[in-house]
Design a protein around this motif. Structure first.
Motif, PDB file in Angstrom:
ATOM      1  N   GLY A  54       2.812   8.772  -4.924  1.00  0.00           N
ATOM      2  CA  GLY A  54       4.084   8.556  -4.267  1.00  0.00           C
ATOM      3  C   GLY A  54       4.908   7.571  -5.054  1.00  0.00           C
ATOM      4  O   GLY A  54       4.380   6.872  -5.918  1.00  0.00           O
ATOM      5  N   PRO A  55       6.209   7.531  -4.781  1.00  0.00           N
ATOM      6  CA  PRO A  55       7.071   6.601  -5.513  1.00  0.00           C
ATOM      7  C   PRO A  55       6.697   5.157  -5.214  1.00  0.00           C
ATOM      8  O   PRO A  55       6.027   4.878  -4.220  1.00  0.00           O
ATOM      9  CB  PRO A  55       8.475   6.914  -4.983  1.00  0.00           C
ATOM     10  CG  PRO A  55       8.283   7.699  -3.744  1.00  0.00           C
ATOM     11  CD  PRO A  55       6.935   8.316  -3.795  1.00  0.00           C
ATOM     12  N   SER A  56       7.121   4.233  -6.088  1.00  0.00           N
ATOM     13  CA  SER A  56       6.774   2.831  -5.846  1.00  0.00           C
ATOM     14  C   SER A  56       7.475   2.351  -4.581  1.00  0.00           C
ATOM     15  O   SER A  56       8.580   2.782  -4.261  1.00  0.00           O
ATOM     16  CB  SER A  56       7.142   1.950  -7.035  1.00  0.00           C
ATOM     17  OG  SER A  56       8.394   2.297  -7.536  1.00  0.00           O
ATOM     18  N   GLY A  57       6.781   1.514  -3.847  1.00  0.00           N
ATOM     19  CA  GLY A  57       7.305   1.038  -2.584  1.00  0.00           C
ATOM     20  C   GLY A  57       7.005   1.978  -1.427  1.00  0.00           C
ATOM     21  O   GLY A  57       7.459   1.764  -0.310  1.00  0.00           O
ATOM     22  N   SER A  58       6.201   3.007  -1.698  1.00  0.00           N
ATOM     23  CA  SER A  58       5.918   3.980  -0.635  1.00  0.00           C
ATOM     24  C   SER A  58       4.799   3.502   0.286  1.00  0.00           C
ATOM     25  O   SER A  58       4.540   4.095   1.312  1.00  0.00           O
ATOM     26  CB  SER A  58       5.549   5.327  -1.240  1.00  0.00           C
ATOM     27  OG  SER A  58       4.393   5.196  -2.046  1.00  0.00           O
ATOM     28  N   GLY A  59       4.121   2.432  -0.106  1.00  0.00           N
ATOM     29  CA  GLY A  59       3.063   1.889   0.755  1.00  0.00           C
ATOM     30  C   GLY A  59       1.670   2.284   0.328  1.00  0.00           C
ATOM     31  O   GLY A  59       0.699   1.926   0.984  1.00  0.00           O
ATOM     32  N   LYS A  60       1.554   2.983  -0.818  1.00  0.00           N
ATOM     33  CA  LYS A  60       0.221   3.476  -1.191  1.00  0.00           C
ATOM     34  C   LYS A  60      -0.731   2.354  -1.590  1.00  0.00           C
ATOM     35  O   LYS A  60      -1.904   2.371  -1.213  1.00  0.00           O
ATOM     36  CB  LYS A  60       0.320   4.546  -2.289  1.00  0.00           C
ATOM     37  CG  LYS A  60       1.142   4.158  -3.493  1.00  0.00           C
ATOM     38  CD  LYS A  60       1.488   5.395  -4.310  1.00  0.00           C
ATOM     39  CE  LYS A  60       1.984   5.051  -5.699  1.00  0.00           C
ATOM     40  NZ  LYS A  60       3.000   3.995  -5.782  1.00  0.00           N
ATOM     41  N   SER A  61      -0.229   1.356  -2.320  1.00  0.00           N
ATOM     42  CA  SER A  61      -1.085   0.220  -2.673  1.00  0.00           C
ATOM     43  C   SER A  61      -1.491  -0.567  -1.434  1.00  0.00           C
ATOM     44  O   SER A  61      -2.640  -0.985  -1.294  1.00  0.00           O
ATOM     45  CB  SER A  61      -0.359  -0.719  -3.641  1.00  0.00           C
ATOM     46  OG  SER A  61      -0.632  -0.356  -4.970  1.00  0.00           O
ATOM     47  N   THR A  62      -0.547  -0.778  -0.549  1.00  0.00           N
ATOM     48  CA  THR A  62      -0.838  -1.504   0.690  1.00  0.00           C
ATOM     49  C   THR A  62      -1.909  -0.775   1.487  1.00  0.00           C
ATOM     50  O   THR A  62      -2.830  -1.394   2.024  1.00  0.00           O
ATOM     51  CB  THR A  62       0.445  -1.637   1.537  1.00  0.00           C
ATOM     52  OG1 THR A  62       1.472  -2.198   0.723  1.00  0.00           O
ATOM     53  CG2 THR A  62       0.211  -2.538   2.744  1.00  0.00           C
ATOM     54  N   LEU A  63      -1.798   0.541   1.536  1.00  0.00           N
ATOM     55  CA  LEU A  63      -2.799   1.344   2.246  1.00  0.00           C
ATOM     56  C   LEU A  63      -4.184   1.126   1.636  1.00  0.00           C
ATOM     57  O   LEU A  63      -5.166   0.876   2.336  1.00  0.00           O
ATOM     58  CB  LEU A  63      -2.411   2.828   2.167  1.00  0.00           C
ATOM     59  CG  LEU A  63      -3.382   3.810   2.809  1.00  0.00           C
ATOM     60  CD1 LEU A  63      -3.369   3.630   4.311  1.00  0.00           C
ATOM     61  CD2 LEU A  63      -3.018   5.242   2.454  1.00  0.00           C
ATOM     62  N   CYS A  64      -4.234   1.183   0.313  1.00  0.00           N
ATOM     63  CA  CYS A  64      -5.498   1.008  -0.400  1.00  0.00           C
ATOM     64  C   CYS A  64      -6.084  -0.374  -0.117  1.00  0.00           C
ATOM     65  O   CYS A  64      -7.270  -0.519   0.173  1.00  0.00           O
ATOM     66  CB  CYS A  64      -5.233   1.203  -1.894  1.00  0.00           C
ATOM     67  SG  CYS A  64      -6.686   1.165  -2.941  1.00  0.00           S
ATOM     68  N   ARG A  65      -5.236  -1.404  -0.167  1.00  0.00           N
ATOM     69  CA  ARG A  65      -5.708  -2.766   0.037  1.00  0.00           C
ATOM     70  C   ARG A  65      -6.082  -3.049   1.491  1.00  0.00           C
ATOM     71  O   ARG A  65      -6.894  -3.928   1.767  1.00  0.00           O
ATOM     72  CB  ARG A  65      -4.641  -3.765  -0.429  1.00  0.00           C
ATOM     73  CG  ARG A  65      -4.466  -3.786  -1.947  1.00  0.00           C
ATOM     74  CD  ARG A  65      -3.147  -4.433  -2.358  1.00  0.00           C
ATOM     75  NE  ARG A  65      -2.998  -5.767  -1.801  1.00  0.00           N
ATOM     76  CZ  ARG A  65      -3.526  -6.861  -2.339  1.00  0.00           C
ATOM     77  NH1 ARG A  65      -4.212  -6.768  -3.459  1.00  0.00           N
ATOM     78  NH2 ARG A  65      -3.364  -8.025  -1.783  1.00  0.00           N
ATOM     79  N   ALA A  66      -5.486  -2.291   2.401  1.00  0.00           N
ATOM     80  CA  ALA A  66      -5.809  -2.488   3.822  1.00  0.00           C
ATOM     81  C   ALA A  66      -7.229  -2.019   4.125  1.00  0.00           C
ATOM     82  O   ALA A  66      -7.870  -2.513   5.052  1.00  0.00           O
ATOM     83  CB  ALA A  66      -4.807  -1.752   4.700  1.00  0.00           C
ATOM     84  N   ILE A  67      -7.730  -1.077   3.303  1.00  0.00           N
ATOM     85  CA  ILE A  67      -9.040  -0.497   3.603  1.00  0.00           C
ATOM     86  C   ILE A  67     -10.166  -1.517   3.440  1.00  0.00           C
ATOM     87  O   ILE A  67     -11.173  -1.430   4.121  1.00  0.00           O
ATOM     88  CB  ILE A  67      -9.263   0.777   2.750  1.00  0.00           C
ATOM     89  CG1 ILE A  67      -8.276   1.859   3.221  1.00  0.00           C
ATOM     90  CG2 ILE A  67     -10.697   1.280   2.853  1.00  0.00           C
ATOM     91  CD1 ILE A  67      -8.246   3.098   2.364  1.00  0.00           C
ATOM     92  N   ASN A  68     -10.004  -2.515   2.561  1.00  0.00           N
ATOM     93  CA  ASN A  68     -11.012  -3.585   2.582  1.00  0.00           C
ATOM     94  C   ASN A  68     -10.413  -4.903   3.055  1.00  0.00           C
ATOM     95  O   ASN A  68     -10.912  -5.979   2.764  1.00  0.00           O
ATOM     96  CB  ASN A  68     -11.750  -3.729   1.251  1.00  0.00           C
ATOM     97  CG  ASN A  68     -10.862  -4.249   0.151  1.00  0.00           C
ATOM     98  OD1 ASN A  68      -9.653  -4.383   0.345  1.00  0.00           O
ATOM     99  ND2 ASN A  68     -11.444  -4.559  -0.982  1.00  0.00           N
ATOM    100  N   ARG A  69      -9.331  -4.762   3.780  1.00  0.00           N
ATOM    101  CA  ARG A  69      -8.701  -5.882   4.477  1.00  0.00           C
ATOM    102  C   ARG A  69      -8.194  -6.979   3.565  1.00  0.00           C
ATOM    103  O   ARG A  69      -8.192  -8.153   3.934  1.00  0.00           O
ATOM    104  CB  ARG A  69      -9.655  -6.472   5.531  1.00  0.00           C
ATOM    105  CG  ARG A  69      -8.910  -7.049   6.751  1.00  0.00           C
ATOM    106  CD  ARG A  69      -9.892  -7.489   7.820  1.00  0.00           C
ATOM    107  NE  ARG A  69      -9.223  -8.016   8.997  1.00  0.00           N
ATOM    108  CZ  ARG A  69      -8.786  -9.271   9.122  1.00  0.00           C
ATOM    109  NH1 ARG A  69      -8.925 -10.118   8.136  1.00  0.00           N
ATOM    110  NH2 ARG A  69      -8.211  -9.667  10.234  1.00  0.00           N
ATOM    111  N   LEU A  70      -7.796  -6.608   2.349  1.00  0.00           N
ATOM    112  CA  LEU A  70      -7.060  -7.573   1.538  1.00  0.00           C
ATOM    113  C   LEU A  70      -5.654  -7.686   2.106  1.00  0.00           C
ATOM    114  O   LEU A  70      -4.949  -8.658   1.883  1.00  0.00           O
ATOM    115  CB  LEU A  70      -7.019  -7.146   0.068  1.00  0.00           C
ATOM    116  CG  LEU A  70      -8.337  -7.320  -0.698  1.00  0.00           C
ATOM    117  CD1 LEU A  70      -8.204  -6.847  -2.124  1.00  0.00           C
ATOM    118  CD2 LEU A  70      -8.818  -8.755  -0.667  1.00  0.00           C
TER     119      LEU A  70
END
Lengths: 262, 217
Positions: A54-70
C-alpha cells in the motif's frame, strides 16, 4: 522492481494451511486526529505468507508493529496462537519472544558482535545455555550466509549483511511467526536480493510470515495472499496472481499503475 | 604561605574528610540516580511520576536548605537518623546529587536510538534486561562528561557541610582563618588547592575512561 512474468510460485495450496495463528479483530488506532487503523480484521494461518502493500501512510507499518505491541491499539483485539496480547510486563515479553521482528533499519545492537546479537535473546529471554545458543547462532548465521562475520560489530557489515543478521537474530528465538517491516527499503539496490532470497527460502520452509514490502517480485514469488491497504483500511485481499493481474478496487488499480510502470 | 606548611596536618585531615564525603555521597548518588533514571523511562506511569517529582523537588531546592530539612525538619516529623553531622552531610549530599545524576543518565539513555530498545523488546527482553543489556552499555560513553560535571559539583558542594559544624576542608579553612587573621588569603588558597586536587583528578579520570570506551566501540 518489476514482477517477473514467469513466476515459478506454486499455486498456494490453502488446504495445507494450518489453524489461525495471528488474528486481528476490529482493530482501531489513532495517532491524534489521524485514524491510522480503521476496523482492521485479518487472520493469518500457520504456515501462511501474507504480504501487506500500500502507499506510504496507509497504516501497513503500524499494523505490523501492532502485532507485537510495539504500537498499542485503541480498540479491538489481537491474538497470537489463541492468546490475546497482554499488557506491558513479563507476559508480553514472553509473547514477543514467539514473534520475530525484522525492522527497516536493521536495529542490530551496535555494541555487540554479530554472534552476540543472535545469542542475546535465547540466553536472556529463554535461558538457553551459552554454548548451545552459540552453536545455534552459528548455524543460523551460516544459513543466512554471514557465518564468517560472526565476530564483527554490526557497523563493519554492509546493509544487506546486517539485515540478514537481523533475520538470524529473530529466527534464533524459534518464533511462531515472523514480522517484516519494510526489510529492504533501507538497502542499496544491489543488496536487496540477498535479503529477499533468505526470505523466500524461509517462506518455502513453511514459516508463517507477515511482510510489509514494496517488493512486488517477492509478493509474486512467495506470498500466499496479498493484502492491500490504503488510508488505514484493508481495501482488498487476494492471491498474488489475481491481485496483480486483476485487482478489483480502483484504489488498488491506481496504486499498481503507479508502481508497475517501469 | 607559611600558614599552609605550618598547618599541613590539619589541611590533610580536612582534605581527607572532604574526599570521603565526595566518595560516599558520589557512590550512593550514582546508585540512587541510576534507579531514578530507570524509573523515569519505565513503562509504568506511577514510577515515572515519582521519579520526575523527586528530581524536580531536589534539584530546585538550594543544597543548604536540603541540609536544614534533614538536620532540623525531619526529626520534627519523627525521622530520627542515628547519625552524626558527617552522616547528615552524606545523606543531604546524596539525595541532592542523585537528582542530577538521574538527569545525566537519562540524557544518555535518550541518546541511544529508539530502534535499539524496540529490537530488544521484540526479541522478548524485559524492560530491565533491555536497559541493562542494550541501552545502558551504549549510553555509558555519552553519560561520562555530564556525570563528571555532576561529581565535580558534588566535590565542591561538600563545602556546605562546613556550615553545619563538619570540619572538612572548608571547615578547616574557617578555623585556620580565625586563628590566623593575618594570613587569610593564603589559608583560603590552601583550601582552594585541596578542592582542585579532587576536581582535576576527577576530570582526568573521566578523560581516561572516555578514551578507553571509545576504543572498544
Amino acid at each position: 522492481m518489476a514482477p517477473e512474468q514467469t513466476s515459478t510460485s506454486p499455486a498456494p495450496d490453502l488446504t495445507t494451511m494450518g489453524e489461525p495463528l495471528v488474528v486481528l479483530d476490529g482493530v482501531n488506532k489513532h495517532f491524534g486526529a489521524l485514524h491510522v487503523l480503521q476496523d482492521i480484521n485479518l487472520t493469518v494461518h500457520r504456515g501462511e505468507v501474507v504480504v501487506i502493500i500500500g502507499p506510504s501512510g496507509s497504516g501497513k507499518s503500524t499494523l505490523c508493529r501492532a502485532i507485537n505491541r510495539l504500537e498499542t491499539i485503541d480498540t479491538g483485539t489481537i491474538s497470537i496462537d489463541g492468546q490475546p496480547l497482554p499488557a506491558e510486563g513479563k507476559a508480553l515479553a514472553r509473547l514477543r519472544a514467539d514473534v520475530g521482528m525484522v525492522f527497516q533499519s536493521f536495529n542490530l545492537f551496535a555494541h555487540k558482535t554479530v554472534l552476540e546479537n543472535v545469542t542475546l535473546g535465547p540466553i536472556k529471554a529463554k535461558g538457553v545455555k551459552r554454548s548451545a545458543a552459540r552453536e545455534d547462532a552459528l548455524r543460523l548465521l551460516d544459513r543466512v550466509g554471514v557465518a564468517n562475520q560472526a565476530e564483527k560489530l554490526p557497523a563493519q557489515l554492509s546493509g544487506g549483511q546486517q539485515q540478514r543478521v537481523a533475520i538470524a537474530r529473530a529466527l534464533a528465538m524459534q518464533p511462531k511467526v515472523m514480522l517484516f517491516d519494510e526489510p529492504t527499503s533501507a538497502l542499496d539496490p544491489e543488496m536487496i536480493n540477498e535479503v529477499l532470497d533468505v526470505m523466500v527460502s524461509l517462506a518455502r520452509d513453511g514459516m508463517t510470515m507477515i511482510v510489509v514490502t514494496h517488493e512486488m517480485g517477492f509478493a509474486r514469488k512467495a506470498a500466499h495472499r496479498v493484502v492491500f491497504m490504503d488510508g488505514g483500511q484493508i481495501v482488498e485481499e487476494a492471491d498474488p496472481e489475481t491481485f496483480f493481474t486483476a485487482p478489483r478496487s480502483d484504489r488498488a488499480k491506481d496504486f499498481l499503475s503507479k508502481i508497475l510502470t517501469h | 604561605m607559611d600558614v599552609i606548611a605550618d598547618n599541613l596536618p590539619a589541611y590533610l585531615q580536612g582534605f581527607s574528610l572532604t574526599l570521603r564525603l565526595t566518595l560516599y555521597a558520589g557512590g550512593l548518588a550514582l546508585a540512587i540516580g541510576l534507579v531514578l533514571a530507570a524509573m523515569r523511562v519505565s513503562p509504568l506511569r506511577p514510577m515515572r511520576g515519582f521519579a520526575a517529582t523527586y528530581v524536580e523537588l531536589l534539584r530546585n531546592t538550594p543544597l543548604t536548605l536540603v541540609f536544614f530539612f534533614i538536620i532540623l525538619v525531619a526529626p520534627r516529623f519523627g525521622v530520627l537518623l542515628p547519625l552524626d553531622f558527617i552522616g547528615f552531610a552524606v545523606v543531604a549530599l546524596t539525595l541532592y546529587t542523585a537528582a542530577f545524576v538521574c538527569e545525566a543518565i537519562r540524557s544518555g539513555i535518550n541518546s541511544v536510538g529508539i530502534g535499539q530498545a524496540e529490537a530488544a523488546r521484540a526479541i522478548g527482553l524485559t524492560f530491565g534486561q533491555t536497559l541493562n543489556q542494550v541501552i545502558l552499555p551504549q549510553a555509558f560513553r555519552t553519560v561520562i562528561p555530564p556525570l563528571i560535571n555532576v561529581f565535580i559539583a558534588l566535590a565542591k558542594n561538600t563545602s556546605v557541610a562546613a556550615g553545619f559544624g563538619v570540619v572538612d576542608l572548608m571547615g578547616t579553612g574557617r578555623r585556620l582563618a580565625t586563628a590566623n587573621p593575618g594570613g587569610v588569603t593564603w589559608v583560603l588558597v590552601g583550601v582552594a588547592l585541596g578542592y582542585l586536587v579532587i576536581t582535576i583528578t576527577l576530570g582526568a579520570i573521566a578523560a581516561q575512561v572516555e578514551r578507553k570506551v571509545a576504543f572498544t566501540r
